[in-house]
Design an enzyme around this catalytic site. Structure first.
Site, PDB file in Angstrom:
ATOM      1  N   TYR A 181     -12.417  -1.645  -3.125  1.00 33.39           N
ATOM      2  CA  TYR A 181     -12.993  -1.969  -1.851  1.00 33.39           C
ATOM      3  C   TYR A 181     -14.647  -1.583  -1.644  1.00 33.39           C
ATOM      4  O   TYR A 181     -15.054  -1.376  -0.520  1.00 33.39           O
ATOM      5  CB  TYR A 181     -12.352  -0.865  -0.862  1.00 33.39           C
ATOM      6  CG  TYR A 181     -10.929  -1.429  -0.490  1.00 33.39           C
ATOM      7  CD1 TYR A 181     -10.540  -2.322   0.322  1.00 33.39           C
ATOM      8  CD2 TYR A 181      -9.700  -0.653  -0.825  1.00 33.39           C
ATOM      9  CE1 TYR A 181      -9.430  -2.693   0.668  1.00 33.39           C
ATOM     10  CE2 TYR A 181      -8.374  -0.934  -0.523  1.00 33.39           C
ATOM     11  CZ  TYR A 181      -8.279  -2.041   0.528  1.00 33.39           C
ATOM     12  OH  TYR A 181      -7.123  -2.227   0.701  1.00 33.39           O
ATOM     13  N   PHE A 222     -15.081   3.794   7.845  1.00 32.66           N
ATOM     14  CA  PHE A 222     -13.733   4.049   7.352  1.00 32.66           C
ATOM     15  C   PHE A 222     -13.658   4.002   6.071  1.00 32.66           C
ATOM     16  O   PHE A 222     -12.358   4.230   5.556  1.00 32.66           O
ATOM     17  CB  PHE A 222     -12.681   2.972   8.155  1.00 32.66           C
ATOM     18  CG  PHE A 222     -12.796   1.585   7.601  1.00 32.66           C
ATOM     19  CD1 PHE A 222     -12.278   1.071   6.452  1.00 32.66           C
ATOM     20  CD2 PHE A 222     -13.653   0.847   8.774  1.00 32.66           C
ATOM     21  CE1 PHE A 222     -12.735  -0.274   6.243  1.00 32.66           C
ATOM     22  CE2 PHE A 222     -13.708  -0.667   8.378  1.00 32.66           C
ATOM     23  CZ  PHE A 222     -13.578  -1.077   6.931  1.00 32.66           C
ATOM     24  N   ASN A 237      -1.613   0.306   7.155  1.00 28.80           N
ATOM     25  CA  ASN A 237      -0.958  -1.118   7.529  1.00 28.80           C
ATOM     26  C   ASN A 237      -0.373  -1.977   6.485  1.00 28.80           C
ATOM     27  O   ASN A 237      -0.301  -3.026   6.311  1.00 28.80           O
ATOM     28  CB  ASN A 237      -2.224  -1.966   8.158  1.00 28.80           C
ATOM     29  CG  ASN A 237      -3.639  -2.142   7.220  1.00 28.80           C
ATOM     30  OD1 ASN A 237      -3.330  -1.819   5.922  1.00 28.80           O
ATOM     31  ND2 ASN A 237      -4.316  -3.115   7.569  1.00 28.80           N
ATOM     32  N   LYS A 276       0.851  -1.119   0.073  1.00 30.82           N
ATOM     33  CA  LYS A 276      -0.080  -0.116  -0.026  1.00 30.82           C
ATOM     34  C   LYS A 276       1.050   1.360   0.082  1.00 30.82           C
ATOM     35  O   LYS A 276       1.992   1.214   0.301  1.00 30.82           O
ATOM     36  CB  LYS A 276      -0.895   0.004   1.247  1.00 30.82           C
ATOM     37  CG  LYS A 276      -1.858  -1.123   1.289  1.00 30.82           C
ATOM     38  CD  LYS A 276      -2.925  -1.108   2.385  1.00 30.82           C
ATOM     39  CE  LYS A 276      -3.983  -2.093   2.310  1.00 30.82           C
ATOM     40  NZ  LYS A 276      -4.724  -1.865   3.766  1.00 30.82           N
ATOM     41  N   GLU A 331     -10.064 -10.450  -7.207  1.00 29.29           N
ATOM     42  CA  GLU A 331      -9.098  -9.328  -6.999  1.00 29.29           C
ATOM     43  C   GLU A 331      -7.805  -9.626  -8.232  1.00 29.29           C
ATOM     44  O   GLU A 331      -7.430  -8.342  -8.591  1.00 29.29           O
ATOM     45  CB  GLU A 331      -8.609  -9.247  -5.495  1.00 29.29           C
ATOM     46  CG  GLU A 331      -9.563  -8.765  -4.583  1.00 29.29           C
ATOM     47  CD  GLU A 331      -9.209  -9.079  -3.197  1.00 29.29           C
ATOM     48  OE1 GLU A 331      -9.871  -8.768  -2.261  1.00 29.29           O
ATOM     49  OE2 GLU A 331      -8.102  -9.320  -2.827  1.00 29.29           O
ATOM     50  N   ARG A 354       3.050  -6.501   9.176  1.00 28.81           N
ATOM     51  CA  ARG A 354       2.240  -5.479   9.763  1.00 28.81           C
ATOM     52  C   ARG A 354       3.089  -5.110  11.025  1.00 28.81           C
ATOM     53  O   ARG A 354       3.275  -3.887  11.520  1.00 28.81           O
ATOM     54  CB  ARG A 354       0.730  -5.904   9.930  1.00 28.81           C
ATOM     55  CG  ARG A 354       0.158  -5.491   8.425  1.00 28.81           C
ATOM     56  CD  ARG A 354      -1.134  -6.205   8.738  1.00 28.81           C
ATOM     57  NE  ARG A 354      -1.980  -5.872   7.288  1.00 28.81           N
ATOM     58  CZ  ARG A 354      -3.292  -5.863   6.895  1.00 28.81           C
ATOM     59  NH1 ARG A 354      -3.842  -7.096   7.964  1.00 28.81           N
ATOM     60  NH2 ARG A 354      -3.901  -5.596   6.110  1.00 28.81           N
ATOM     61  N   ARG A 373      -1.700 -14.193   4.348  1.00 26.04           N
ATOM     62  CA  ARG A 373      -2.413 -13.791   5.522  1.00 26.04           C
ATOM     63  C   ARG A 373      -1.677 -13.878   6.856  1.00 26.04           C
ATOM     64  O   ARG A 373      -1.619 -13.007   7.736  1.00 26.04           O
ATOM     65  CB  ARG A 373      -3.866 -14.404   5.775  1.00 26.04           C
ATOM     66  CG  ARG A 373      -4.722 -14.019   4.576  1.00 26.04           C
ATOM     67  CD  ARG A 373      -5.363 -12.712   4.456  1.00 26.04           C
ATOM     68  NE  ARG A 373      -5.890 -12.330   5.737  1.00 26.04           N
ATOM     69  CZ  ARG A 373      -6.721 -11.038   5.643  1.00 26.04           C
ATOM     70  NH1 ARG A 373      -6.698 -10.407   4.544  1.00 26.04           N
ATOM     71  NH2 ARG A 373      -7.157 -10.700   6.894  1.00 26.04           N
ATOM     72  N   THR A 377      -4.671  -7.140  11.240  1.00 25.18           N
ATOM     73  CA  THR A 377      -5.290  -6.067  10.324  1.00 25.18           C
ATOM     74  C   THR A 377      -4.732  -4.738  11.282  1.00 25.18           C
ATOM     75  O   THR A 377      -4.175  -3.791  10.607  1.00 25.18           O
ATOM     76  CB  THR A 377      -6.938  -5.568  10.347  1.00 25.18           C
ATOM     77  OG1 THR A 377      -7.303  -6.961   9.672  1.00 25.18           O
ATOM     78  CG2 THR A 377      -7.404  -4.719   9.400  1.00 25.18           C
ATOM     79  N   HIS A 435      -2.132  -5.421   1.680  1.00 22.71           N
ATOM     80  CA  HIS A 435      -3.436  -6.069   1.487  1.00 22.71           C
ATOM     81  C   HIS A 435      -3.250  -7.636   1.180  1.00 22.71           C
ATOM     82  O   HIS A 435      -2.318  -7.880   0.301  1.00 22.71           O
ATOM     83  CB  HIS A 435      -4.215  -5.330   0.504  1.00 22.71           C
ATOM     84  CG  HIS A 435      -5.291  -6.275   0.172  1.00 22.71           C
ATOM     85  ND1 HIS A 435      -6.545  -6.184   0.765  1.00 22.71           N
ATOM     86  CD2 HIS A 435      -5.709  -7.100  -0.912  1.00 22.71           C
ATOM     87  CE1 HIS A 435      -7.401  -6.967   0.053  1.00 22.71           C
ATOM     88  NE2 HIS A 435      -6.900  -7.484  -0.892  1.00 22.71           N
TER      89      HIS A 435
HETATM   90  N1  UDP Z   1      -9.469  -0.363   7.864  1.00 21.41           N
HETATM   91  C1  UDP Z   1      -9.394   0.792   8.479  1.00 21.41           C
HETATM   92  N2  UDP Z   1     -10.130   0.679   9.596  1.00 21.41           N
HETATM   93  C2  UDP Z   1     -10.725  -0.320  10.096  1.00 21.41           C
HETATM   94  C3  UDP Z   1     -10.659  -1.428   9.502  1.00 21.41           C
HETATM   95  C4  UDP Z   1     -10.063  -1.546   8.322  1.00 21.41           C
HETATM   96  O1  UDP Z   1      -8.858   1.676   8.195  1.00 21.41           O
HETATM   97  O2  UDP Z   1     -11.307  -0.005  11.428  1.00 21.41           O
HETATM   98  C5  UDP Z   1      -8.670  -0.651   6.473  1.00 21.41           C
HETATM   99  C6  UDP Z   1      -7.559  -1.443   6.672  1.00 21.41           C
HETATM  100  O3  UDP Z   1      -6.632  -0.593   5.596  1.00 21.41           O
HETATM  101  C7  UDP Z   1      -7.613  -2.574   6.175  1.00 21.41           C
HETATM  102  C8  UDP Z   1      -8.768  -2.517   5.179  1.00 21.41           C
HETATM  103  O4  UDP Z   1      -9.527  -1.365   5.548  1.00 21.41           O
HETATM  104  O5  UDP Z   1      -6.610  -3.418   5.843  1.00 21.41           O
HETATM  105  C9  UDP Z   1      -9.531  -3.604   4.659  1.00 21.41           C
HETATM  106  O6  UDP Z   1     -10.253  -4.169   6.038  1.00 21.41           O
HETATM  107  P1  UDP Z   1     -10.339  -5.683   6.623  1.00 21.41           P
HETATM  108  O7  UDP Z   1     -11.210  -5.786   7.441  1.00 21.41           O
HETATM  109  O8  UDP Z   1     -10.764  -6.189   5.270  1.00 21.41           O
HETATM  110  O9  UDP Z   1      -8.697  -6.104   6.703  1.00 21.41           O
HETATM  111  P2  UDP Z   1      -7.588  -6.918   6.069  1.00 21.41           P
HETATM  112  O10 UDP Z   1      -8.217  -8.068   5.350  1.00 21.41           O
HETATM  113  O11 UDP Z   1      -6.757  -5.923   4.999  1.00 21.41           O
HETATM  114  O12 UDP Z   1      -6.956  -7.439   7.123  1.00 21.41           O
END
Ligand code: UDP
Length: 140
Positions: free
Chosen positions: A51, A59, A114, A11, A128, A104, A87, A93, A117
């Site tokens: 997204y 958010f 973070n 990112k 995707e 992370r 993952r 996250t 992705h």
């Molecule tokens: N995100 C955020 N605030 C939150 C939750 C998610 O800014 O409270 C952002 C964060 O960058 C995250 C993305 O939205 O990576 C997608 O969220 P997801 O729950 O799918 O997490 P990921 O799969 O990236 O771990």
């Protein structure tokens, strides 16, 4: 276990800090192979489309703003159990909850910035990958 492909992004918070190589090295050290990679500066429409699943979350606006604030490296990773493995290497996250040794934990700034992705399931991985790459760009 079959060989899988997954979709990964480095990112803007990470590309701006010149971490593309360090993050890619962690993915490769975990046994994942980069079979496609390109640098894109997402438009607002591309970020909103990618997204879209989060469009009603509080958010969402901030997420789109962050993802359009600089270049992203979009990648396809291949390997045994690639979706889960990616993952695991990414970590939780919220970097405050990420395990030692994860990307992370090491590089992320906050939950919004973070660094990476990764697809969470085979269906999302396929969607995707197709969102960013055509078949001829995947070189195994
Ligand atoms: N995100 C955020 N605030 C939150 C939750 C998610 O800014 O409270 C952002 C964060 O960058 C995250 C993305 O939205 O990576 C997608 O969220 P997801 O729950 O799918 O997490 P990921 O799969 O990236 O771990």
């Amino acid at each position: 276990m079959a060989i899988e492909r997954t979709f990964s992004m480095i990112k803007p918070d990470a590309t701006k800090r010149n971490l593309t190589g360090k993050i890619t090295a962690k993915l490769e050290e975990a046994g994942l192979r980069v079979v496609a990679s390109k640098r894109v500066w997402m438009s607002k429409a591309q970020a909103e489309g990618f997204y879209a699943v989060h469009k009603d979350r509080p958010f969402f606006g901030e997420l789109v703003e962050t993802m359009t604030s600089g270049p992203t490296v979009v990648q396809v990773l291949e390997g045994e159990n690639a979706i889960l493995k990616n993952r695991e290497v990414m970590g939780a996250t919220n970097p405050a909850n990420a395990a030692e040794g994860t990307i992370r934990k090491e590089f992320a700034v906050s939950i919004g910035e973070n660094s990476v992705h990764g697809s969470d399931a085979p269906e999302t991985a396929a969607q995707e990958i197709a969102y960013w790459f055509s078949g001829v760009e995947l070189v195994g």
